[in-house]
Design a protein around this motif. Structure first.
Motif, PDB file in Angstrom:
ATOM      1  N   GLU A  46     -40.976  45.414  20.217  1.00 15.44           N
ATOM      2  CA  GLU A  46     -39.868  45.064  19.320  1.00 15.44           C
ATOM      3  C   GLU A  46     -38.970  46.269  19.103  1.00 15.44           C
ATOM      4  OE1 GLU A  46     -39.346  43.538  14.670  1.00 15.44           O
ATOM      5  OE2 GLU A  46     -41.192  44.499  15.324  1.00 15.44           O
ATOM      6  N   GLY A  47     -37.685  46.064  19.220  1.00 13.46           N
ATOM      7  CA  GLY A  47     -36.738  47.124  18.896  1.00 13.46           C
ATOM      8  C   GLY A  47     -36.669  47.308  17.393  1.00 13.46           C
ATOM      9  N   VAL A  48     -36.771  48.538  16.925  1.00  7.32           N
ATOM     10  CA  VAL A  48     -36.775  48.829  15.492  1.00  7.32           C
ATOM     11  C   VAL A  48     -35.420  49.364  15.028  1.00  7.32           C
ATOM     12  CG1 VAL A  48     -37.830  50.233  13.677  1.00  7.32           C
ATOM     13  CG2 VAL A  48     -39.246  49.296  15.523  1.00  7.32           C
ATOM     14  N   ALA A  49     -34.933  50.387  15.693  1.00 10.46           N
ATOM     15  CA  ALA A  49     -33.663  51.010  15.294  1.00 10.46           C
ATOM     16  C   ALA A  49     -33.112  51.798  16.463  1.00 10.46           C
ATOM     17  CB  ALA A  49     -33.874  51.932  14.092  1.00 10.46           C
ATOM     18  N   VAL A  50     -31.768  51.848  16.556  1.00 11.84           N
ATOM     19  CA  VAL A  50     -31.104  52.622  17.598  1.00 11.84           C
ATOM     20  C   VAL A  50     -29.939  53.371  16.987  1.00 11.84           C
ATOM     21  CG1 VAL A  50     -31.768  51.051  19.458  1.00 11.84           C
ATOM     22  CG2 VAL A  50     -29.586  50.730  18.266  1.00 11.84           C
ATOM     23  N   ILE A  51     -29.517  54.425  17.701  1.00 15.35           N
ATOM     24  CA  ILE A  51     -28.361  55.199  17.273  1.00 15.35           C
ATOM     25  C   ILE A  51     -27.532  55.567  18.495  1.00 15.35           C
ATOM     26  CG2 ILE A  51     -29.725  57.347  17.299  1.00 15.35           C
ATOM     27  CD1 ILE A  51     -27.983  58.271  14.900  1.00 15.35           C
ATOM     28  N   ASP A  52     -26.225  55.309  18.419  1.00 18.37           N
ATOM     29  CA  ASP A  52     -25.310  55.623  19.507  1.00 18.37           C
ATOM     30  C   ASP A  52     -24.990  57.110  19.532  1.00 18.37           C
ATOM     31  OD1 ASP A  52     -23.165  52.674  19.346  1.00 18.37           O
ATOM     32  OD2 ASP A  52     -25.019  53.079  20.433  1.00 18.37           O
ATOM     33  N   ALA A  53     -24.329  57.526  20.601  1.00 28.81           N
ATOM     34  CA  ALA A  53     -23.889  58.911  20.691  1.00 28.81           C
ATOM     35  C   ALA A  53     -22.919  59.276  19.565  1.00 28.81           C
ATOM     36  CB  ALA A  53     -23.227  59.159  22.044  1.00 28.81           C
ATOM     37  N   ASP A  54     -22.190  58.287  19.045  1.00 25.18           N
ATOM     38  CA  ASP A  54     -21.251  58.585  17.957  1.00 25.18           C
ATOM     39  C   ASP A  54     -21.875  58.399  16.575  1.00 25.18           C
ATOM     40  OD1 ASP A  54     -19.336  55.435  18.003  1.00 25.18           O
ATOM     41  OD2 ASP A  54     -21.450  55.870  17.659  1.00 25.18           O
ATOM     42  N   GLY A  55     -23.182  58.120  16.547  1.00 21.03           N
ATOM     43  CA  GLY A  55     -23.879  58.005  15.279  1.00 21.03           C
ATOM     44  C   GLY A  55     -23.978  56.603  14.709  1.00 21.03           C
ATOM     45  N   THR A  56     -23.406  55.625  15.392  1.00 18.43           N
ATOM     46  CA  THR A  56     -23.526  54.243  14.937  1.00 18.43           C
ATOM     47  C   THR A  56     -24.967  53.771  15.083  1.00 18.43           C
ATOM     48  OG1 THR A  56     -21.256  53.777  15.607  1.00 18.43           O
ATOM     49  CG2 THR A  56     -22.718  51.892  15.285  1.00 18.43           C
ATOM     50  N   THR A  57     -25.475  53.093  14.058  1.00 22.19           N
ATOM     51  CA  THR A  57     -26.876  52.662  14.062  1.00 22.19           C
ATOM     52  C   THR A  57     -26.993  51.138  14.019  1.00 22.19           C
ATOM     53  OG1 THR A  57     -26.980  52.824  11.650  1.00 22.19           O
ATOM     54  CG2 THR A  57     -27.643  54.767  12.905  1.00 22.19           C
ATOM     55  N   ALA A  58     -28.141  50.662  14.447  1.00 29.62           N
ATOM     56  CA  ALA A  58     -28.475  49.240  14.358  1.00 29.62           C
ATOM     57  C   ALA A  58     -29.961  49.132  14.066  1.00 29.62           C
ATOM     58  CB  ALA A  58     -28.119  48.509  15.641  1.00 29.62           C
ATOM     59  N   TYR A  59     -30.331  48.120  13.281  1.00 25.81           N
ATOM     60  CA  TYR A  59     -31.709  47.956  12.861  1.00 25.81           C
ATOM     61  C   TYR A  59     -32.178  46.518  13.050  1.00 25.81           C
ATOM     62  CZ  TYR A  59     -31.068  52.408  10.431  1.00 25.81           C
ATOM     63  OH  TYR A  59     -30.814  53.726  10.135  1.00 25.81           O
ATOM     64  N   ALA A  60     -33.476  46.375  13.273  1.00 22.17           N
ATOM     65  CA  ALA A  60     -34.076  45.056  13.248  1.00 22.17           C
ATOM     66  C   ALA A  60     -34.023  44.536  11.817  1.00 22.17           C
ATOM     67  CB  ALA A  60     -35.527  45.136  13.724  1.00 22.17           C
ATOM     68  N   ASP A  61     -33.867  43.230  11.662  1.00 23.19           N
ATOM     69  CA  ASP A  61     -33.790  42.649  10.321  1.00 23.19           C
ATOM     70  C   ASP A  61     -35.036  42.973   9.502  1.00 23.19           C
ATOM     71  OD1 ASP A  61     -32.084  39.590  11.360  1.00 23.19           O
ATOM     72  OD2 ASP A  61     -31.316  41.575  10.841  1.00 23.19           O
ATOM     73  N   SER A  62     -36.158  43.070  10.170  1.00 23.04           N
ATOM     74  CA  SER A  62     -37.428  43.271   9.473  1.00 23.04           C
ATOM     75  C   SER A  62     -37.536  44.653   8.823  1.00 23.04           C
ATOM     76  CB  SER A  62     -38.593  43.070  10.446  1.00 23.04           C
ATOM     77  OG  SER A  62     -38.498  43.966  11.528  1.00 23.04           O
ATOM     78  N   VAL A  63     -36.688  45.603   9.221  1.00 21.05           N
ATOM     79  CA  VAL A  63     -36.793  46.956   8.671  1.00 21.05           C
ATOM     80  C   VAL A  63     -35.529  47.413   7.943  1.00 21.05           C
ATOM     81  CG1 VAL A  63     -38.385  47.575  10.531  1.00 21.05           C
ATOM     82  CG2 VAL A  63     -35.964  48.197  10.728  1.00 21.05           C
ATOM     83  N   LYS A  64     -34.495  46.583   7.951  1.00 19.57           N
ATOM     84  CA  LYS A  64     -33.250  46.963   7.275  1.00 19.57           C
ATOM     85  C   LYS A  64     -33.494  47.277   5.809  1.00 19.57           C
ATOM     86  CE  LYS A  64     -29.813  44.583  10.115  1.00 19.57           C
ATOM     87  NZ  LYS A  64     -28.884  43.421  10.205  1.00 19.57           N
ATOM     88  N   GLY A  65     -32.914  48.378   5.365  1.00 20.24           N
ATOM     89  CA  GLY A  65     -33.075  48.779   3.978  1.00 20.24           C
ATOM     90  C   GLY A  65     -34.335  49.583   3.706  1.00 20.24           C
ATOM     91  N   ARG A  66     -35.237  49.637   4.689  1.00 22.72           N
ATOM     92  CA  ARG A  66     -36.485  50.390   4.513  1.00 22.72           C
ATOM     93  C   ARG A  66     -36.589  51.572   5.488  1.00 22.72           C
ATOM     94  NH1 ARG A  66     -41.224  48.144   5.654  1.00 22.72           N
ATOM     95  NH2 ARG A  66     -40.416  46.684   7.228  1.00 22.72           N
ATOM     96  N   PHE A  67     -36.092  51.402   6.691  1.00 24.69           N
ATOM     97  CA  PHE A  67     -36.183  52.436   7.725  1.00 24.69           C
ATOM     98  C   PHE A  67     -34.810  53.048   7.958  1.00 24.69           C
ATOM     99  CE2 PHE A  67     -40.065  50.716  10.294  1.00 24.69           C
ATOM    100  CZ  PHE A  67     -40.788  50.629   9.109  1.00 24.69           C
ATOM    101  N   THR A  68     -34.799  54.334   8.308  1.00 26.75           N
ATOM    102  CA  THR A  68     -33.559  55.030   8.616  1.00 26.75           C
ATOM    103  C   THR A  68     -33.744  55.869   9.876  1.00 26.75           C
ATOM    104  OG1 THR A  68     -32.990  55.177   6.264  1.00 26.75           O
ATOM    105  CG2 THR A  68     -31.787  56.615   7.789  1.00 26.75           C
ATOM    106  N   ILE A  69     -32.879  55.650  10.855  1.00 27.61           N
ATOM    107  CA  ILE A  69     -32.892  56.446  12.079  1.00 27.61           C
ATOM    108  C   ILE A  69     -31.852  57.556  11.947  1.00 27.61           C
ATOM    109  CG2 ILE A  69     -31.235  54.945  13.278  1.00 27.61           C
ATOM    110  CD1 ILE A  69     -32.796  55.536  15.872  1.00 27.61           C
ATOM    111  N   SER A  70     -32.203  58.738  12.414  1.00 27.14           N
ATOM    112  CA  SER A  70     -31.273  59.863  12.372  1.00 27.14           C
ATOM    113  C   SER A  70     -31.631  60.841  13.483  1.00 27.14           C
ATOM    114  CB  SER A  70     -31.315  60.561  11.010  1.00 27.14           C
ATOM    115  OG  SER A  70     -32.605  61.101  10.773  1.00 27.14           O
ATOM    116  N   ARG A  71     -30.791  61.828  13.677  1.00 29.34           N
ATOM    117  CA  ARG A  71     -31.080  62.802  14.724  1.00 29.34           C
ATOM    118  C   ARG A  71     -30.538  64.162  14.314  1.00 29.34           C
ATOM    119  NH1 ARG A  71     -26.519  60.674  19.060  1.00 29.34           N
ATOM    120  NH2 ARG A  71     -24.781  60.995  17.638  1.00 29.34           N
TER     121      ARG A  71
END
Length: 126
Positions: A46-71
């Motif tokens: 299952e995909g959990v979270a991704v981040i683009d080269a420009d910093g745009t993020t996307a999350y699975a509905d099951s983790v939105k509001g709870r998980f944060t992707i960063s780099r």
């Protein structure tokens, strides 16, 4: 060749927090789509979270509001902060890289990611 190494997994109580890290072998994080995926025993990846080269993020509905992707571009490290953990979050978590600036119209589709780490286990107990 890209090498990705995850760390930070472990056990936590439901409602607790963990932070996963993914270190890269080269200075690549600024240029590519990066993501976190998970797979529980007997279930599909299952995909959990991704981040683009420009910093745009996307999350699975099951983790939105709870998980944060960063780099951290300077340290070539990808992170996944996991708060309010639930037992259903228990899985092997892997980081991955897609050789593209953007993660695409189906960003959480793991089939488009060509490089993967070995994974780190996360267990959330009730």
């Amino acid at each position: 060749q890209v090498h990705l190494v995850e760390s930070g997994g472990g056990s936590a109580q439901a409602g607790g927090s963990l932070r996963l890290s993914c270190a890269a072998s080269s200075d690549i994080f600024r240029a590519y789509c990066l993501g976190w995926f998970r797979q529980a025993p007997g279930k599909k990846r299952e995909g959990v979270a991704v981040i683009d080269a420009d910093g745009t993020t996307a999350y699975a509905d099951s983790v939105k509001g709870r998980f944060t992707i960063s780099r951290d571009i300077v340290k070539n490290t990808l992170f996944l902060r996991m708060n309010s953990l639930k037992p259903e979050d228990t899985a092997m978590y892997s980081c991955a890289l897609r050789e593209s600036l953007y993660c695409g119209v189906r960003p959480l589709n793991g089939a488009s990611f060509g490089y993967w780490g070995q994974g780190t286990q996360v267990t959330a107990s009730s």
